[in-house]
Design a protein around this motif. Structure first.
Motif, mmCIF file in Angstrom:
data_model
loop_
_atom_site.group_PDB
_atom_site.id
_atom_site.type_symbol
_atom_site.label_atom_id
_atom_site.label_comp_id
_atom_site.label_asym_id
_atom_site.label_seq_id
_atom_site.Cartn_x
_atom_site.Cartn_y
_atom_site.Cartn_z
ATOM 1 N N THR A 197 -30.905 -2.323 -27.230
ATOM 2 C CA THR A 197 -31.811 -3.141 -26.416
ATOM 3 C C THR A 197 -33.142 -3.334 -27.139
ATOM 4 O O THR A 197 -33.676 -4.453 -27.220
ATOM 5 C CB THR A 197 -32.046 -2.466 -25.051
ATOM 6 O OG1 THR A 197 -30.802 -2.308 -24.385
ATOM 7 C CG2 THR A 197 -32.968 -3.321 -24.176
ATOM 8 N N GLY A 227 -31.556 -8.394 -22.999
ATOM 9 C CA GLY A 227 -31.503 -7.675 -21.740
ATOM 10 C C GLY A 227 -30.218 -6.870 -21.641
ATOM 11 O O GLY A 227 -29.234 -7.127 -22.340
ATOM 12 N N LEU A 228 -30.223 -5.886 -20.728
ATOM 13 C CA LEU A 228 -29.061 -5.008 -20.597
ATOM 14 C C LEU A 228 -27.799 -5.775 -20.229
ATOM 15 O O LEU A 228 -26.719 -5.501 -20.748
ATOM 16 C CB LEU A 228 -29.340 -3.923 -19.549
ATOM 17 C CG LEU A 228 -30.181 -2.727 -20.012
ATOM 18 C CD1 LEU A 228 -30.468 -1.796 -18.847
ATOM 19 C CD2 LEU A 228 -29.442 -1.969 -21.115
ATOM 20 N N ALA A 229 -27.920 -6.739 -19.338
ATOM 21 C CA ALA A 229 -26.739 -7.468 -18.871
ATOM 22 C C ALA A 229 -26.112 -8.275 -20.014
ATOM 23 O O ALA A 229 -24.899 -8.209 -20.240
ATOM 24 C CB ALA A 229 -27.104 -8.386 -17.714
ATOM 25 N N GLU A 230 -26.941 -9.027 -20.740
ATOM 26 C CA GLU A 230 -26.364 -9.826 -21.822
ATOM 27 C C GLU A 230 -25.909 -8.956 -22.986
ATOM 28 O O GLU A 230 -24.926 -9.265 -23.674
ATOM 29 C CB GLU A 230 -27.367 -10.880 -22.298
ATOM 30 C CG GLU A 230 -28.704 -10.353 -22.765
ATOM 31 C CD GLU A 230 -29.648 -11.479 -23.188
ATOM 32 O OE1 GLU A 230 -29.160 -12.580 -23.502
ATOM 33 O OE2 GLU A 230 -30.870 -11.238 -23.218
ATOM 34 N N ALA A 254 -24.641 -5.897 -22.636
ATOM 35 C CA ALA A 254 -23.363 -5.333 -22.207
ATOM 36 C C ALA A 254 -22.239 -6.343 -22.388
ATOM 37 O O ALA A 254 -21.126 -5.990 -22.799
ATOM 38 C CB ALA A 254 -23.451 -4.877 -20.755
ATOM 39 N N SER A 255 -22.519 -7.596 -22.113
ATOM 40 C CA SER A 255 -21.510 -8.644 -22.299
ATOM 41 C C SER A 255 -21.151 -8.792 -23.775
ATOM 42 O O SER A 255 -19.976 -8.932 -24.137
ATOM 43 C CB SER A 255 -22.020 -9.974 -21.746
ATOM 44 O OG SER A 255 -22.209 -9.901 -20.355
#
Length: 386
Positions: free
Chosen positions: A352, A358-361, A363-364
Protein backbone atom coordinates in the motif's frame (compact mmCIF):
# COMPACT_ATOMS: atom_id res chain seq x y z
CA UNK A 1 22.95 -71.96 10.67
CA UNK A 2 24.69 -74.68 8.70
CA UNK A 3 28.44 -74.16 8.47
CA UNK A 4 29.48 -73.21 4.98
CA UNK A 5 25.92 -72.39 3.93
CA UNK A 6 26.21 -69.16 1.84
CA UNK A 7 22.66 -68.04 2.61
CA UNK A 8 23.18 -68.72 6.31
CA UNK A 9 26.52 -66.91 6.31
CA UNK A 10 24.93 -63.90 4.65
CA UNK A 11 22.08 -63.78 7.16
CA UNK A 12 24.53 -64.07 10.06
CA UNK A 13 26.54 -61.13 8.70
CA UNK A 14 23.33 -59.14 8.18
CA UNK A 15 22.26 -59.84 11.76
CA UNK A 16 25.63 -58.67 13.05
CA UNK A 17 25.40 -55.47 10.96
CA UNK A 18 21.93 -54.67 12.33
CA UNK A 19 23.20 -55.25 15.85
CA UNK A 20 26.05 -52.80 15.29
CA UNK A 21 23.73 -50.23 13.68
CA UNK A 22 21.52 -50.46 16.77
CA UNK A 23 24.27 -49.38 19.15
CA UNK A 24 23.50 -45.97 20.68
CA UNK A 25 24.88 -43.02 18.69
CA UNK A 26 26.41 -45.33 16.11
CA UNK A 27 27.06 -43.52 12.84
CA UNK A 28 28.91 -44.10 9.57
CA UNK A 29 32.33 -42.85 10.70
CA UNK A 30 32.21 -44.89 13.90
CA UNK A 31 31.02 -47.94 11.98
CA UNK A 32 34.00 -47.66 9.62
CA UNK A 33 36.40 -47.33 12.54
CA UNK A 34 34.87 -50.37 14.17
CA UNK A 35 34.75 -52.63 11.12
CA UNK A 36 37.88 -51.50 9.27
CA UNK A 37 38.40 -53.88 6.36
CA UNK A 38 36.75 -56.75 8.21
CA UNK A 39 33.19 -57.93 8.61
CA UNK A 40 30.49 -57.21 11.18
CA UNK A 41 30.81 -60.56 12.94
CA UNK A 42 34.50 -59.91 13.49
CA UNK A 43 33.80 -56.36 14.66
CA UNK A 44 31.38 -57.62 17.29
CA UNK A 45 33.93 -60.12 18.53
CA UNK A 46 36.69 -57.49 18.67
CA UNK A 47 34.43 -55.07 20.54
CA UNK A 48 33.20 -57.75 22.95
CA UNK A 49 36.74 -58.84 23.78
CA UNK A 50 38.04 -55.27 23.96
CA UNK A 51 40.72 -55.57 21.30
CA UNK A 52 42.94 -52.56 21.85
CA UNK A 53 43.54 -51.80 18.16
CA UNK A 54 39.79 -51.52 17.58
CA UNK A 55 39.20 -49.46 20.73
CA UNK A 56 41.99 -47.06 19.73
CA UNK A 57 40.30 -46.48 16.38
CA UNK A 58 37.00 -45.75 18.10
CA UNK A 59 38.61 -43.33 20.55
CA UNK A 60 39.91 -41.36 17.58
CA UNK A 61 36.33 -40.71 16.43
CA UNK A 62 34.83 -37.40 17.41
CA UNK A 63 32.38 -37.71 20.30
CA UNK A 64 33.40 -41.23 21.33
CA UNK A 65 34.46 -41.51 24.97
CA UNK A 66 35.11 -44.39 27.36
CA UNK A 67 31.53 -44.34 28.65
CA UNK A 68 30.13 -44.80 25.14
CA UNK A 69 32.59 -47.59 24.34
CA UNK A 70 31.65 -49.31 27.61
CA UNK A 71 27.96 -49.07 26.72
CA UNK A 72 28.63 -50.58 23.29
CA UNK A 73 30.64 -53.45 24.81
CA UNK A 74 27.86 -54.21 27.29
CA UNK A 75 25.24 -54.26 24.53
CA UNK A 76 27.16 -56.54 22.15
CA UNK A 77 28.13 -58.84 25.02
CA UNK A 78 24.50 -59.11 26.06
CA UNK A 79 23.45 -59.80 22.47
CA UNK A 80 26.17 -62.43 22.11
CA UNK A 81 25.19 -64.16 25.39
CA UNK A 82 21.47 -64.15 24.50
CA UNK A 83 22.21 -65.60 21.08
CA UNK A 84 24.35 -68.35 22.60
CA UNK A 85 21.68 -69.21 25.17
CA UNK A 86 18.88 -69.37 22.59
CA UNK A 87 20.85 -71.11 19.88
CA UNK A 88 20.18 -68.23 17.49
CA UNK A 89 22.58 -65.93 15.74
CA UNK A 90 23.42 -62.42 16.93
CA UNK A 91 20.83 -59.91 15.70
CA UNK A 92 18.15 -62.49 14.89
CA UNK A 93 15.51 -60.64 16.89
CA UNK A 94 16.33 -57.34 15.20
CA UNK A 95 16.12 -58.94 11.75
CA UNK A 96 12.68 -60.34 12.60
CA UNK A 97 11.47 -57.00 13.99
CA UNK A 98 12.42 -55.17 10.80
CA UNK A 99 10.88 -57.83 8.60
CA UNK A 100 7.62 -57.64 10.57
CA UNK A 101 7.63 -53.86 10.06
CA UNK A 102 7.93 -54.35 6.29
CA UNK A 103 11.51 -53.09 6.20
CA UNK A 104 14.14 -54.80 4.08
CA UNK A 105 17.87 -54.52 4.61
CA UNK A 106 20.70 -54.62 2.13
CA UNK A 107 24.45 -54.23 2.00
CA UNK A 108 24.76 -51.60 -0.77
CA UNK A 109 27.97 -53.02 -2.23
CA UNK A 110 26.21 -56.35 -2.84
CA UNK A 111 23.14 -55.09 -4.72
CA UNK A 112 22.36 -54.68 -8.41
CA UNK A 113 23.25 -51.00 -7.92
CA UNK A 114 26.68 -51.81 -6.47
CA UNK A 115 28.45 -49.62 -9.03
CA UNK A 116 27.03 -46.55 -7.28
CA UNK A 117 29.15 -47.35 -4.24
CA UNK A 118 32.30 -48.81 -5.79
CA UNK A 119 34.36 -45.63 -5.54
CA UNK A 120 32.37 -43.89 -2.80
CA UNK A 121 34.60 -42.57 0.00
CA UNK A 122 31.95 -43.23 2.69
CA UNK A 123 29.59 -46.01 1.57
CA UNK A 124 26.94 -47.04 4.09
CA UNK A 125 27.59 -50.42 5.65
CA UNK A 126 23.87 -51.21 5.63
CA UNK A 127 20.70 -49.61 4.28
CA UNK A 128 17.18 -50.11 5.59
CA UNK A 129 14.46 -49.72 3.01
CA UNK A 130 10.78 -49.76 2.20
CA UNK A 131 9.24 -49.94 -1.25
CA UNK A 132 11.12 -51.09 -4.31
CA UNK A 133 14.84 -51.55 -4.76
CA UNK A 134 16.85 -49.00 -6.73
CA UNK A 135 16.86 -49.78 -10.43
CA UNK A 136 20.34 -48.86 -11.75
CA UNK A 137 18.91 -48.58 -15.27
CA UNK A 138 16.78 -45.57 -14.27
CA UNK A 139 18.51 -42.18 -14.39
CA UNK A 140 18.58 -40.33 -11.07
CA UNK A 141 18.65 -36.60 -10.28
CA UNK A 142 18.88 -35.06 -6.83
CA UNK A 143 16.64 -32.06 -6.20
CA UNK A 144 17.40 -30.22 -2.96
CA UNK A 145 16.94 -26.83 -1.39
CA UNK A 146 16.02 -24.81 1.63
CA UNK A 147 13.17 -25.69 3.95
CA UNK A 148 12.19 -22.01 3.97
CA UNK A 149 11.65 -21.70 0.24
CA UNK A 150 9.87 -18.82 -1.42
CA UNK A 151 6.83 -19.03 -3.67
CA UNK A 152 9.26 -18.93 -6.60
CA UNK A 153 11.20 -21.85 -5.14
CA UNK A 154 8.03 -23.85 -4.57
CA UNK A 155 6.94 -23.27 -8.16
CA UNK A 156 10.31 -24.32 -9.58
CA UNK A 157 10.53 -27.39 -7.33
CA UNK A 158 7.09 -28.53 -8.51
CA UNK A 159 7.96 -27.95 -12.16
CA UNK A 160 11.27 -29.79 -11.94
CA UNK A 161 9.83 -32.70 -9.97
CA UNK A 162 6.95 -33.13 -12.42
CA UNK A 163 9.15 -32.59 -15.46
CA UNK A 164 11.76 -35.13 -14.38
CA UNK A 165 9.03 -37.66 -13.66
CA UNK A 166 7.60 -37.08 -17.12
CA UNK A 167 11.03 -37.73 -18.59
CA UNK A 168 11.34 -41.04 -16.73
CA UNK A 169 14.03 -39.74 -14.35
CA UNK A 170 13.90 -40.66 -10.66
CA UNK A 171 13.90 -37.74 -8.21
CA UNK A 172 16.27 -38.24 -5.26
CA UNK A 173 15.94 -36.10 -2.16
CA UNK A 174 15.79 -36.03 1.60
CA UNK A 175 12.04 -35.73 2.24
CA UNK A 176 12.55 -32.51 4.19
CA UNK A 177 9.96 -29.76 4.22
CA UNK A 178 10.38 -27.14 1.53
CA UNK A 179 12.06 -27.85 -1.79
CA UNK A 180 12.85 -31.54 -1.14
CA UNK A 181 9.35 -32.61 -0.28
CA UNK A 182 7.67 -30.40 -2.89
CA UNK A 183 9.78 -31.85 -5.72
CA UNK A 184 9.13 -35.41 -4.62
CA UNK A 185 5.39 -34.84 -4.18
CA UNK A 186 5.23 -33.38 -7.69
CA UNK A 187 7.06 -36.43 -9.08
CA UNK A 188 4.67 -38.79 -7.28
CA UNK A 189 1.68 -36.86 -8.61
CA UNK A 190 2.99 -37.59 -12.12
CA UNK A 191 3.43 -41.30 -11.26
CA UNK A 192 7.20 -40.81 -11.39
CA UNK A 193 9.92 -42.66 -9.55
CA UNK A 194 11.23 -41.20 -6.31
CA UNK A 195 14.01 -42.15 -3.91
CA UNK A 196 13.76 -40.64 -0.45
CA UNK A 197 16.69 -40.79 1.99
CA UNK A 198 15.89 -39.94 5.59
CA UNK A 199 17.96 -39.23 8.70
CA UNK A 200 16.13 -41.41 11.22
CA UNK A 201 14.73 -44.91 11.59
CA UNK A 202 11.94 -45.63 9.12
CA UNK A 203 9.43 -45.71 11.98
CA UNK A 204 10.48 -42.25 13.19
CA UNK A 205 8.88 -39.81 10.76
CA UNK A 206 10.66 -36.48 10.67
CA UNK A 207 9.33 -33.92 10.13
CA UNK A 208 5.93 -35.14 11.30
CA UNK A 209 4.24 -32.85 8.76
CA UNK A 210 5.61 -35.08 5.98
CA UNK A 211 4.03 -38.29 7.30
CA UNK A 212 1.78 -38.69 4.26
CA UNK A 213 4.70 -38.10 1.88
CA UNK A 214 6.81 -40.73 3.69
CA UNK A 215 4.00 -43.25 3.35
CA UNK A 216 3.53 -42.48 -0.35
CA UNK A 217 7.26 -42.76 -1.11
CA UNK A 218 7.40 -46.09 0.75
CA UNK A 219 4.34 -47.29 -1.19
CA UNK A 220 5.19 -46.04 -4.66
CA UNK A 221 8.96 -45.39 -4.62
CA UNK A 222 12.00 -46.24 -2.51
CA UNK A 223 12.47 -45.03 1.07
CA UNK A 224 15.97 -45.48 2.52
CA UNK A 225 17.76 -44.94 5.82
CA UNK A 226 21.08 -45.83 7.42
CA UNK A 227 19.39 -46.16 10.77
CA UNK A 228 17.41 -49.01 12.37
CA UNK A 229 13.96 -48.98 13.91
CA UNK A 230 13.65 -46.66 16.86
CA UNK A 231 16.48 -44.28 15.93
CA UNK A 232 15.15 -40.76 16.35
CA UNK A 233 16.27 -37.84 14.23
CA UNK A 234 19.39 -36.05 15.49
CA UNK A 235 21.16 -33.04 13.95
CA UNK A 236 24.39 -34.91 13.14
CA UNK A 237 22.51 -37.58 11.21
CA UNK A 238 21.35 -35.21 8.46
CA UNK A 239 24.76 -34.32 6.97
CA UNK A 240 25.41 -38.08 6.95
CA UNK A 241 22.08 -38.56 5.17
CA UNK A 242 22.99 -35.90 2.60
CA UNK A 243 26.09 -37.81 1.48
CA UNK A 244 23.81 -40.71 0.50
CA UNK A 245 21.58 -38.35 -1.51
CA UNK A 246 24.71 -37.09 -3.28
CA UNK A 247 25.96 -40.60 -3.97
CA UNK A 248 22.65 -41.80 -5.40
CA UNK A 249 22.15 -38.95 -7.86
CA UNK A 250 23.91 -38.56 -11.20
CA UNK A 251 23.29 -34.82 -11.21
CA UNK A 252 22.45 -32.63 -8.22
CA UNK A 253 20.14 -29.62 -8.67
CA UNK A 254 19.89 -26.93 -5.98
CA UNK A 255 16.66 -24.96 -6.35
CA UNK A 256 17.02 -22.43 -3.52
CA UNK A 257 19.55 -22.21 -0.70
CA UNK A 258 21.11 -19.77 1.66
CA UNK A 259 24.91 -19.55 1.83
CA UNK A 260 25.07 -22.40 4.37
CA UNK A 261 22.89 -25.28 5.47
CA UNK A 262 21.91 -28.78 4.49
CA UNK A 263 21.83 -28.15 0.76
CA UNK A 264 25.43 -26.98 0.83
CA UNK A 265 26.45 -30.12 2.73
CA UNK A 266 24.92 -32.07 -0.14
CA UNK A 267 26.75 -29.91 -2.68
CA UNK A 268 30.07 -30.62 -0.95
CA UNK A 269 29.30 -34.34 -0.85
CA UNK A 270 28.40 -34.30 -4.55
CA UNK A 271 31.64 -32.53 -5.44
CA UNK A 272 33.60 -35.10 -3.44
CA UNK A 273 31.94 -37.80 -5.54
CA UNK A 274 32.39 -36.02 -8.89
CA UNK A 275 28.65 -35.52 -9.33
CA UNK A 276 27.78 -32.46 -11.46
CA UNK A 277 26.04 -29.71 -9.48
CA UNK A 278 23.52 -27.38 -11.13
CA UNK A 279 21.67 -24.43 -9.63
CA UNK A 280 18.48 -22.50 -10.32
CA UNK A 281 19.11 -18.75 -10.73
CA UNK A 282 17.20 -16.58 -8.30
CA UNK A 283 16.64 -12.90 -7.55
CA UNK A 284 19.74 -11.23 -6.17
CA UNK A 285 17.48 -9.61 -3.57
CA UNK A 286 16.31 -12.97 -2.20
CA UNK A 287 18.08 -14.48 0.80
CA UNK A 288 16.85 -17.89 -0.39
CA UNK A 289 18.90 -17.56 -3.58
CA UNK A 290 22.20 -16.39 -2.09
CA UNK A 291 23.62 -19.91 -2.13
CA UNK A 292 22.38 -20.86 -5.58
CA UNK A 293 23.57 -17.62 -7.15
CA UNK A 294 26.97 -18.13 -5.55
CA UNK A 295 27.14 -21.64 -7.03
CA UNK A 296 26.44 -20.13 -10.45
CA UNK A 297 29.20 -17.57 -9.98
CA UNK A 298 31.57 -20.41 -9.10
CA UNK A 299 30.85 -22.16 -12.39
CA UNK A 300 27.91 -24.47 -11.77
CA UNK A 301 25.59 -24.86 -14.73
CA UNK A 302 22.25 -23.04 -14.52
CA UNK A 303 18.89 -24.79 -14.58
CA UNK A 304 16.19 -22.82 -16.35
CA UNK A 305 14.03 -25.82 -17.23
CA UNK A 306 14.06 -29.61 -17.14
CA UNK A 307 15.75 -29.79 -20.55
CA UNK A 308 18.88 -28.27 -18.98
CA UNK A 309 19.02 -31.21 -16.54
CA UNK A 310 18.34 -33.77 -19.27
CA UNK A 311 21.22 -32.29 -21.29
CA UNK A 312 23.53 -32.74 -18.29
CA UNK A 313 22.46 -36.38 -18.16
CA UNK A 314 23.11 -36.77 -21.86
CA UNK A 315 19.42 -37.44 -22.47
CA UNK A 316 17.42 -35.89 -25.32
CA UNK A 317 15.31 -32.87 -24.51
CA UNK A 318 11.56 -33.24 -24.75
CA UNK A 319 8.32 -31.64 -23.76
CA UNK A 320 9.27 -31.75 -20.12
CA UNK A 321 10.41 -28.19 -19.47
CA UNK A 322 8.82 -25.54 -17.35
CA UNK A 323 5.15 -24.87 -17.79
CA UNK A 324 4.37 -21.93 -20.03
CA UNK A 325 4.41 -18.66 -18.15
CA UNK A 326 1.11 -16.78 -17.92
CA UNK A 327 0.60 -13.68 -20.00
CA UNK A 328 2.18 -10.55 -18.52
CA UNK A 329 -0.28 -8.44 -16.54
CA UNK A 330 -2.02 -5.84 -18.66
CA UNK A 331 -3.24 -3.61 -15.83
CA UNK A 332 -0.82 -0.86 -14.83
CA UNK A 333 -1.39 -1.42 -11.10
CA UNK A 334 -0.82 -5.15 -11.52
CA UNK A 335 2.51 -4.43 -13.21
CA UNK A 336 3.55 -2.05 -10.42
CA UNK A 337 2.66 -4.60 -7.75
CA UNK A 338 4.56 -7.31 -9.63
CA UNK A 339 7.60 -5.03 -9.86
CA UNK A 340 7.50 -4.61 -6.08
CA UNK A 341 7.24 -8.36 -5.53
CA UNK A 342 10.16 -8.93 -7.89
CA UNK A 343 12.34 -7.02 -5.43
CA UNK A 344 11.28 -9.30 -2.56
CA UNK A 345 8.38 -10.42 -0.36
CA UNK A 346 6.03 -7.65 0.78
CA UNK A 347 3.19 -7.35 3.27
CA UNK A 348 -0.09 -5.77 2.25
CA UNK A 349 0.76 -2.65 4.26
CA UNK A 350 4.15 -2.33 2.51
CA UNK A 351 2.53 -2.67 -0.90
CA UNK A 352 0.00 0.00 0.00
CA UNK A 353 2.77 2.43 0.93
CA UNK A 354 4.97 1.59 -2.08
CA UNK A 355 2.27 1.67 -4.76
CA UNK A 356 0.04 4.37 -3.31
CA UNK A 357 -3.00 2.22 -4.11
CA UNK A 358 -5.98 1.84 -1.82
CA UNK A 359 -6.55 -1.43 0.01
CA UNK A 360 -9.54 -2.42 -2.10
CA UNK A 361 -7.86 -1.93 -5.47
CA UNK A 362 -4.62 -3.46 -4.17
CA UNK A 363 -6.49 -6.54 -2.99
CA UNK A 364 -8.07 -6.85 -6.43
CA UNK A 365 -4.67 -6.56 -8.12
CA UNK A 366 -3.18 -9.22 -5.86
CA UNK A 367 -6.15 -11.48 -6.52
CA UNK A 368 -5.64 -11.17 -10.29
CA UNK A 369 -1.90 -11.85 -9.99
CA UNK A 370 -2.55 -14.86 -7.78
CA UNK A 371 -5.12 -16.35 -10.15
CA UNK A 372 -2.72 -15.84 -13.06
CA UNK A 373 0.08 -17.62 -11.20
CA UNK A 374 2.29 -14.55 -10.82
CA UNK A 375 1.95 -14.08 -7.04
CA UNK A 376 1.46 -16.17 -3.92
CA UNK A 377 0.73 -15.37 -0.29
CA UNK A 378 2.24 -17.15 2.71
CA UNK A 379 1.73 -16.09 6.31
CA UNK A 380 0.75 -12.54 5.39
CA UNK A 381 3.65 -12.06 2.96
CA UNK A 382 3.15 -11.71 -0.77
CA UNK A 383 5.82 -13.05 -3.13
CA UNK A 384 6.44 -13.35 -6.82
CA UNK A 385 5.71 -16.96 -7.78
CA UNK A 386 7.58 -17.07 -11.11
Amino acid sequence: MIAGDPAGDERAELGALVELCSLPRMGPARMRALMGDGDALGAIEHLRRGREAVLAGLRACRGVDEALIAAWRRQVTSAFDQAAASGQMVGAGLLDAHAQAGIWMTVPARTDAAEIWESDPEPPALLFGQGGAIDPAVRRVGVVGTRRCTAYGRTVARQLGAGLAGAGVAVVSGLATGVDGIAQRAALDESGQVIGVVGSGLDQVYPASNRALWADVARHGTLLSEYPLGRRAAPWQFPARNRIVAALCEVLVVVESGPTGGSMYTVDAAAERDRPVMAVPGPITSVASVGTNRLLSEGCAPVCDVDDILAALGEPAGAHGSAASPAPPSCELDRRVLDELTAGPRTLDELTLRTGAGLAELASALGRLQLAGWAAETGGWWEKAR
